[in-house]
Design an enzyme around this catalytic site. Structure first.
Site, PDB file in Angstrom:
ATOM      1  N   HIS A  20       0.841  -1.213   0.000  1.00  0.00           N
ATOM      2  CA  HIS A  20       0.000   0.000   0.000  1.00  0.00           C
ATOM      3  C   HIS A  20       0.863   1.245   0.000  1.00  0.00           C
ATOM      4  O   HIS A  20       0.505   2.271  -0.579  1.00  0.00           O
ATOM      5  CB  HIS A  20      -0.911   0.034   1.218  1.00  0.00           C
ATOM      6  CG  HIS A  20      -1.790  -1.159   1.314  1.00  0.00           C
ATOM      7  ND1 HIS A  20      -2.461  -1.511   2.441  1.00  0.00           N
ATOM      8  CD2 HIS A  20      -2.091  -2.072   0.386  1.00  0.00           C
ATOM      9  CE1 HIS A  20      -3.135  -2.609   2.207  1.00  0.00           C
ATOM     10  NE2 HIS A  20      -2.919  -2.966   0.979  1.00  0.00           N
ATOM     11  N   GLU A  68      -9.380 -12.576 -16.487  1.00  0.00           N
ATOM     12  CA  GLU A  68      -8.056 -12.661 -15.863  1.00  0.00           C
ATOM     13  C   GLU A  68      -7.690 -14.089 -15.475  1.00  0.00           C
ATOM     14  O   GLU A  68      -6.681 -14.317 -14.835  1.00  0.00           O
ATOM     15  CB  GLU A  68      -7.932 -11.699 -14.666  1.00  0.00           C
ATOM     16  CG  GLU A  68      -8.987 -11.820 -13.610  1.00  0.00           C
ATOM     17  CD  GLU A  68      -8.784 -10.845 -12.444  1.00  0.00           C
ATOM     18  OE1 GLU A  68      -7.707 -10.247 -12.302  1.00  0.00           O
ATOM     19  OE2 GLU A  68      -9.741 -10.712 -11.652  1.00  0.00           O
ATOM     20  N   ASP A 112      -3.163 -10.783 -13.517  1.00  0.00           N
ATOM     21  CA  ASP A 112      -3.465 -12.164 -13.144  1.00  0.00           C
ATOM     22  C   ASP A 112      -3.463 -13.092 -14.353  1.00  0.00           C
ATOM     23  O   ASP A 112      -3.010 -14.226 -14.267  1.00  0.00           O
ATOM     24  CB  ASP A 112      -4.817 -12.232 -12.424  1.00  0.00           C
ATOM     25  CG  ASP A 112      -4.662 -11.895 -10.952  1.00  0.00           C
ATOM     26  OD1 ASP A 112      -3.696 -12.385 -10.337  1.00  0.00           O
ATOM     27  OD2 ASP A 112      -5.479 -11.124 -10.422  1.00  0.00           O
ATOM     28  N   CYS A 154      -7.504  -3.384 -17.953  1.00  0.00           N
ATOM     29  CA  CYS A 154      -7.168  -2.647 -16.733  1.00  0.00           C
ATOM     30  C   CYS A 154      -5.939  -3.226 -16.029  1.00  0.00           C
ATOM     31  O   CYS A 154      -5.555  -2.765 -14.968  1.00  0.00           O
ATOM     32  CB  CYS A 154      -8.360  -2.598 -15.781  1.00  0.00           C
ATOM     33  SG  CYS A 154      -8.858  -4.214 -15.201  1.00  0.00           S
TER      34      CYS A 154
HETATM   35  C1  PEP Z   1      -5.221  -7.690 -12.965  1.00  0.00           C
HETATM   36  O1  PEP Z   1      -5.144  -8.816 -12.464  1.00  0.00           O
HETATM   37  O2  PEP Z   1      -4.719  -7.382 -14.058  1.00  0.00           O
HETATM   38  C2  PEP Z   1      -5.917  -6.604 -12.247  1.00  0.00           C
HETATM   39  C3  PEP Z   1      -6.153  -5.438 -12.813  1.00  0.00           C
HETATM   40  O3  PEP Z   1      -6.291  -6.843 -10.972  1.00  0.00           O
HETATM   41  P1  PEP Z   1      -5.287  -6.828  -9.708  1.00  0.00           P
HETATM   42  O4  PEP Z   1      -3.977  -6.273 -10.179  1.00  0.00           O
HETATM   43  O5  PEP Z   1      -5.971  -6.011  -8.686  1.00  0.00           O
HETATM   44  O6  PEP Z   1      -5.227  -8.287  -9.381  1.00  0.00           O
HETATM   45 MG    MG Z   2      -6.438  -9.377 -10.820  1.00  0.00          MG
END
Ligand code: PEP
Ligand code: MG
Length: 590
Positions: free
Chosen positions: A192, A434, A458, A505
């Site tokens: 964080h 993902e 992921d 994302c």
């Molecule tokens: C991802 O897995 O690409 C994602 C955007 O989620 P996080 O990074 O929060 O797992």
């Molecule tokens: Mg993810």
């Protein structure tokens, strides 16, 4: 001059004078006479009260600023530790039974508590060790009469903070004290604190072994958040080199700030929607300022971390409304809880299993703990009456999970309607692609949801079977692996065929080096760390979609990730020297 290597957790270069924070105080055993025991306990209690008062003061300063609730709650948790029996009773007992000075008793109690944390397998609880250390060192400083003198808010303007560990609240305070950056011996890239550093735009290097023994306040330091390096006492030539690099980055940032309000579109007028990934409310104004058109991913689980109690429906509602208000008329995509794996809240027990990344995490946890999920959905649907939003389900591995999540949403809506509570209607429901299984059936998923968002962080770890947190298999983690390109192509094509919007994302979306590949794949909506928005926009504006498509076509004929990387990085660096190079070879992190 000495060069220490760590991990770049927030990009940027800073040159300044070190300000060493909260270094572990050396305490020696001090025996006391029996009649000194009670006065020593009173001294201990007075230090506890002083420490609490300091934390309360910082909390009060934070409370005056809107949007800092997360830090406020972390401080609340730190204050609770001061009344924790494990620390307080243990220290009192040591003073009494062993007839020792209060400092020695506190140090001994802290060591014992930390040893217990070390043995905990659960990574979240193990990591709380650093919170205990932070509170303990503050208490010790008060006991030995150092007071608050080395706390973050006292860091001189223009200095570089050096610490063993930094909490997210410390990082925020250092930002307000106008320090230039930070480096720590502990910490992780996805912590964080790293997220706060990136939100503040301050370079941060973590995991620098030996840092606290080699640096003292007043020493000149260079921290390079791109490469994860700390230079101690740089010689004149090194200083000139880093100043030149810092200059290149400053000029670039200045130039990029100028395109903040120009539209994000290619040179052949294809609009590319740029959104921000947000973890904490404090980041939203920064993202808007940097030109993000919406919040493409709100990682709601951050509201659950660092706190003892689950957030109530009303608190989550207020949080979501605050997010919607701070983006103005823009849209927010709230992702439902992605807890588990490395994100473990203290308020609920999530079995970690032998492989947490493949265990009861994310949507699986939400479907298992429907009570927690329903509370979040009620809050989000209520916020849907206030602003423009959509809901995104993480880690969906098949249509059955999507249907289960959708049916709970429908029930929540009916319930709110029955109760006469205003709520959003027809809020778009999306699926994160993902998991490899989702990437193999994007058509089936797209047919039953309103939009897709590709989570490459992921997706890459699962598709390549390479844990995203494990540095030992980091060499396998390649966004440009042919398997990943094929999975992305199939997902975009399936969504396009069904007329469903598809965004990306994962971190790939914000990597300027990969911009042409993504545009070539047909992606027109990218959500990224806010600081990446101007750079990616700048690339987009000088890109013709045809050249991006040609690069992708060429990449798809290749069999290995290294051939593709050579092609893509080489092409991009040559075509965008101003944006992507600083005179020395470099890949900037996001
Ligand atoms: C991802 O897995 O690409 C994602 C955007 O989620 P996080 O990074 O929060 O797992
Ligand atoms: Mg993810």
């Amino acid at each position: 001059m000495e060069r220490l290597v760590g991990v770049g957790a927030s990009p940027g270069i800073a040159i300044g004078v070190a300000h060493v924070l909260s270094s572990r105080i050396e305490i020696h055993e001090r025996r006391i006479a029996i009649e000194q025991v009670e006065p020593e306990i009173s001294r201990f209690e007075q230090a506890l009260a002083e420490t609490d008062a300091q934390l309360a003061r910082i909390q009060a300063q934070i409370a005056e600023r809107e949007g800092d609730e997360h830090q406020y709650r972390i401080l609340e948790a730190h204050r609770l530790m001061l009344s924790d029996v494990h620390l307080v009773e243990r220290a009192r007992r040591i003073i009494r039974d062993e007839q020792t000075g209060a400092e020695w008793a506190v140090r001994k109690a802290l060591n014992q508590i930390q040893a217990v944390f070390e043995r905990i397998e659960d990574p979240y609880f193990r990591d709380r060790k650093s919170d205990v250390a932070l509170v303990g060192e503050r208490l010790l400083r008060n006991l030995v009469g150092l007071g608050d003198s080395t706390s973050p808010e006292d860091a001189p303007k223009g200095s570089i903070a050096v610490a063993h560990e930094l909490s997210p609240a410390d990082a925020a305070q250092l930002g307000r004290a106008e320090t230039l950056g930070f480096c720590t011996e502990g910490g992780g890239r996805t912590s964080h604190t790293a997220i706060v550093a990136r939100a503040l735009g301050l370079p941060y290097v973590v995991g620098v072994e030996g840092l606290s023994h080699r640096v003292w306040s007043g020493m000149t330091l260079v921290i390079d958040g791109f490469r994860g390096e700390v230079i101690l006492d740089p010689d004149a030539a090194a200083l000139r080199r880093y100043e030149a690099r810092a200059d290149v980055h400053r000029t670039r940032a200045h130039r990029l700030a100028a395109i903040r309000d120009v539209p994000s579109q290619t040179s052949d007028a294809v609009p590319i929607h740029l959104a921000a990934n947000i973890e904490m409310l404090e980041e939203i104004p920064i993202a808007v300022d940097l030109g993000a058109e919406e919040v493409g991913l709100f990682r709601t689980e951050f509201l659950y971390l660092e706190r003892a109690e689950l957030p109530s429906e009303d608190e989550q509602y207020a949080h979501a409304v605050a997010a919607l208000k701070s983006v103005g008329a823009r849209r927010v995509t709230f992702r439902t809880l992605d807890l588990g794996g490395d994100k473990l809240p203290p308020s609920v027990r999530i079995p970690s299993g032998t492989n947490p990344a493949m265990g009861l995490r994310s949507i699986r946890f939400s479907l298992r703990r429907e009570d927690v999920f329903r509370t979040q959905l009620r809050a989000l649907y209520r916020a849907g009456a206030v602003g423009n939003m959509q809901i995104l389900f993480p880690l969906i591995s098949g249509v059955a999970e999507l249907r289960a999540a959708k049916s709970i949403c429908a029930e929540v809506c009916e319930e709110l309607a029955r109760e006469g509570i205003p709520h959003g209607r027809n809020i778009p429901l999306g699926v994160m692609v993902e998991t490899p299984s989702a990437a193999l059936i994007p058509d089936l998923l797209a047919a039953e949801c309103d939009f897709l968002s590709i989570g490459t962080n992921d997706l890459i770890q699962y598709a390549l079977a390479a844990d995203r947190e494990d540095e030992h298999v980091g060499y396998l983690y390649h966004p440009l692996h042919p398997a990943i390109l094929r999975a992305l192509r199939a997902t975009v094509e399936a969504a396009d065929k069904l007329g469903k919007p598809v965004a990306m994302c994962g971190d790939m979306a914000g990597d300027p080096m990969l911009c042409w590949i993504l545009l070539g794949l047909g992606l027109r909506s990218l959500s990224m760390a806010p600081r990446q928005v101007p750079l990616v926009k700048s690339i987009i504006r000088s890109t013709n979609v045809r050249e991006a498509q040609q690069l992708l076509q060429q990449a798809l004929t290749m069999s290995t990730e290294s051939e593709i990387e050579e092609l893509v990085y080489g092409t991009m660096a040559k075509r965008f020297p101003l944006e992507l190079t600083d005179g020395e070879e470099e890949r900037s992190g996001g």
